[in-house]
Write a protein that holds these residues in place. Sequence first.
Motif, PDB file in Angstrom:
ATOM      1  N   TYR A 683       0.880  -1.312  -0.012  1.00  0.00           N
ATOM      2  CA  TYR A 683      -0.018  -0.010  -0.049  1.00  0.00           C
ATOM      3  C   TYR A 683       0.866   1.232  -0.237  1.00  0.00           C
ATOM      4  CZ  TYR A 683      -2.793   3.797   1.890  1.00  0.00           C
ATOM      5  OH  TYR A 683      -3.340   4.955   2.334  1.00  0.00           O
ATOM      6  N   ILE A 684       0.505   2.235  -0.873  1.00  0.00           N
ATOM      7  CA  ILE A 684       1.494   3.579  -1.118  1.00  0.00           C
ATOM      8  C   ILE A 684       0.431   4.825  -0.738  1.00  0.00           C
ATOM      9  CG2 ILE A 684       2.768   4.748  -2.483  1.00  0.00           C
ATOM     10  CD1 ILE A 684       3.702   2.055  -3.838  1.00  0.00           C
ATOM     11  N   GLU A 685       0.852   5.686  -0.242  1.00  0.00           N
ATOM     12  CA  GLU A 685       0.121   6.709   0.020  1.00  0.00           C
ATOM     13  C   GLU A 685       1.066   8.089   0.107  1.00  0.00           C
ATOM     14  OE1 GLU A 685      -2.132   6.331   3.806  1.00  0.00           O
ATOM     15  OE2 GLU A 685      -0.417   7.412   4.698  1.00  0.00           O
ATOM     16  N   ARG A 686       0.397   9.316  -0.441  1.00  0.00           N
ATOM     17  CA  ARG A 686       1.176  10.496  -0.584  1.00  0.00           C
ATOM     18  C   ARG A 686       0.679  11.269   0.502  1.00  0.00           C
ATOM     19  NH1 ARG A 686       1.237  13.897  -5.984  1.00  0.00           N
ATOM     20  NH2 ARG A 686      -1.118  13.546  -5.950  1.00  0.00           N
ATOM     21  N   ARG A 693       4.891   7.271   1.440  1.00  0.00           N
ATOM     22  CA  ARG A 693       5.276   6.002   2.414  1.00  0.00           C
ATOM     23  C   ARG A 693       4.740   4.904   1.868  1.00  0.00           C
ATOM     24  NH1 ARG A 693       2.429   6.581   8.358  1.00  0.00           N
ATOM     25  NH2 ARG A 693       0.277   6.774   7.797  1.00  0.00           N
ATOM     26  N   ALA A 694       5.056   3.676   2.287  1.00  0.00           N
ATOM     27  CA  ALA A 694       4.729   2.555   1.974  1.00  0.00           C
ATOM     28  C   ALA A 694       4.251   1.531   3.126  1.00  0.00           C
ATOM     29  CB  ALA A 694       5.531   1.675   0.943  1.00  0.00           C
ATOM     30  N   GLU A 705       7.161   2.184   5.816  1.00  0.00           N
ATOM     31  CA  GLU A 705       8.752   2.765   5.305  1.00  0.00           C
ATOM     32  C   GLU A 705       8.265   4.011   4.485  1.00  0.00           C
ATOM     33  OE1 GLU A 705      11.172   0.330   3.191  1.00  0.00           O
ATOM     34  OE2 GLU A 705       9.817  -0.403   1.799  1.00  0.00           O
ATOM     35  N   ASN A 706       9.342   4.974   4.686  1.00  0.00           N
ATOM     36  CA  ASN A 706       9.474   6.086   3.841  1.00  0.00           C
ATOM     37  C   ASN A 706       9.940   5.907   2.483  1.00  0.00           C
ATOM     38  OD1 ASN A 706       7.977   7.862   5.765  1.00  0.00           O
ATOM     39  ND2 ASN A 706      10.082   8.299   6.725  1.00  0.00           N
ATOM     40  N   MET A 707       9.338   6.424   1.275  1.00  0.00           N
ATOM     41  CA  MET A 707       9.822   5.959  -0.153  1.00  0.00           C
ATOM     42  C   MET A 707      10.587   7.327  -0.512  1.00  0.00           C
ATOM     43  SD  MET A 707       6.645   3.955  -1.499  1.00  0.00           S
ATOM     44  CE  MET A 707       7.502   3.668  -3.032  1.00  0.00           C
TER      45      MET A 707
END
Length: 711
Positions: A683-686, A693-694, A705-707
């Motif tokens: 799952y990824i969100e802005r 972050r994912a 975790e931060n991306m």
Amino acid sequence: MNYNQILYWKWDDSDFDNETYISKIDDIASRSAFDTLLVSFTWCNPKLNEKAGHDAIVAVADRLHSHDMKFLFDIDVRPVRSDFLSRYPNRRLGMVNAIEVDLDNTGHASGMAATSPSGDHYGEYCPANPRLLRAYTYSLGDGGYVTSSLTDITNLCSLDETASNQVEVRFDCGHEYAGKKALSFVVFDYSYPDIFCDELESFHQELLNMYADVHLDGVTIDEWGAFPQPNFDFAQAWRKPWYSESFANSYKAITGRDLILDFFNILLPPAGDPAAQLRAINGYYDVFRQRNIDIEQLFYDSVKRIWGPDAFVGVHPTWYAIDKVANTPEIWKNALDWWDVKRDYGQTDELVTYAVRTALAHKCGGAVFYNMWYGMGVTEASNFWAEAWENLRWGGRTHTLSYECKAETNVVLELAKPGLLESVSDIEELVALANLFQRTAVKSNVAVIMGYPAMVNWTLNVRDGKTWDMNSNVLCDGFRIAEDLFQDGWICDLIPSYEIYDKDLQIKDGNLTYGTESYDAVVFVQPEFSKTSTLQFLDDLTSSRLPLIILGNCRENWNGVDASDWFNKITAHADMSLSDVDSSSVINKLRELGIAQNDVRNGSRFQDGSVIICNQGPVHRGHSLTINGVLVDGHRVDAVCEDAFGIALGDDGGIERLFAGNLSEVRIDGQIALKSADPKDIYIERSPDGSYRAATVHKRTVAWENMVNLL
């Protein structure tokens, strides 16, 4: 969002042996991704209201919370009904039999009444204490009985038990009544609590309060209502109403009328007042429905009061549910109260059509709905996989029954068996990522409204004067239209017309709203006997921007007053009006009107513009999912992933959030927006600052975790 992922476990006596429930909780925690366990004592000794039962639940709560799992417990009067009836022996729900005879030339006759035990998943309910409620003689006139001829002859009749659950009513009226017709009502009291009595409420409160000291995350009551007709034979249920003294008193207070006399009027109206039949039918079902709603509301309020505003209140008011269309027996279970039962999330079971599931999601306000699933006699876990994917597609979650359910193994697949729990849990891990993603319910475009008064009125549903066809009736008309539209591509909500006069369906600024949803078109099915407020609602719709399709007629309103002129005025301004109920005509008209169909293959659009697409059918994890040219907010989305995919875009056309199984790549308008050298469930969100972050999930653990970037 953190929507409960529920596993249901029905205990039996063996679960108390050496406290095996502790080791089984450890088993569930170690083998599954479910974060919530529901336990019921449906088949148990010790009982719900005994100290041993209470102490076991304390231990269960502690153990589950040690695994960071939530605990729901089923607290219902019915499993301990013997204690209720022992304390209140005269508070039983009765079933009435009507006996019609012709008195001979001496004013004598006799007639038989018989019944048999009933039962459901709470056990058997036995009839006893047959009583003669009342008997009348009467003469027939034009269209009904002559009012002046109606005579109470109860004191001239007697009742003899001729066999178990069978009685003979003897009419010994004398020559004065020679040749007249007579009708008597006999009630059999069942070993089932009287749902109309105040003692039921206080007893249930005692049960709830007994567990107030336990750290519960929610409480449930399932399939509330009256007991089923004996032998599950509902063809004559319309002639066998429910009765208790409490019901009669409530009915009198609400309607101002005598319940037993209205039993008579339901079967045969006065010759000079045919509308009395309508008043009796409408009054009976309205009072019956409202009582069930009141009990559910008290339960909801009590759970929130005792365990706090965040406590989960379950489970479903639906009951029969073994067919998507033919749910007619629900009329006599709870008067089809589903839409007015207070829940934070819509809850259904088995095969309830998706048009009901989505409607309840919108009414209750929670983004997801829950559908309880137990395999329905299929002994393969793939049955659960298919249900999980289908629910996810339409914004729902599967309430999984059961870990164990030893008393119902003929229909319930027990997932405790090696490999089964794991196989279902594998899908639940991906659903946990969908929980982070989904913020709103699915978007419905069409409201299908069923005429409730027509649905419960035997004069429109009994074809031969005796038998209510369970598969061809007004209720089935509404369900069939909704199911056919859903299958043909319109996501629609199925709603009874009582939601109009309850003011839950409202026209605001030219839009029709229901809970969180508004619609592009309305189909009204079978408006006969509508209330004035319903006719005004239809009239108002013709002045709105909304297309209106009407199927069926309305010759009389709720009170039996001629409604033809008003209804003809309404239909003259509707987009289509047919006297028959025909799905193909509705489908063609919706296409002609340009009402949008669901254009997402194997998926659907949600109220916030997001899209979810997933596997369909009895497939497990690891299946390639083709995301090819799906339009999201005007942008073309392609993706390489497995099993399920959801995406929401920001105003700039970039990824706002997404989830997917084994995600490799996402393209937006042909350009690579995300690429992963290490495909995984994700799952990824802005964030508001534009960073991403994912999250990944293993069992019940979410790891963030931060991306740095998405490429």
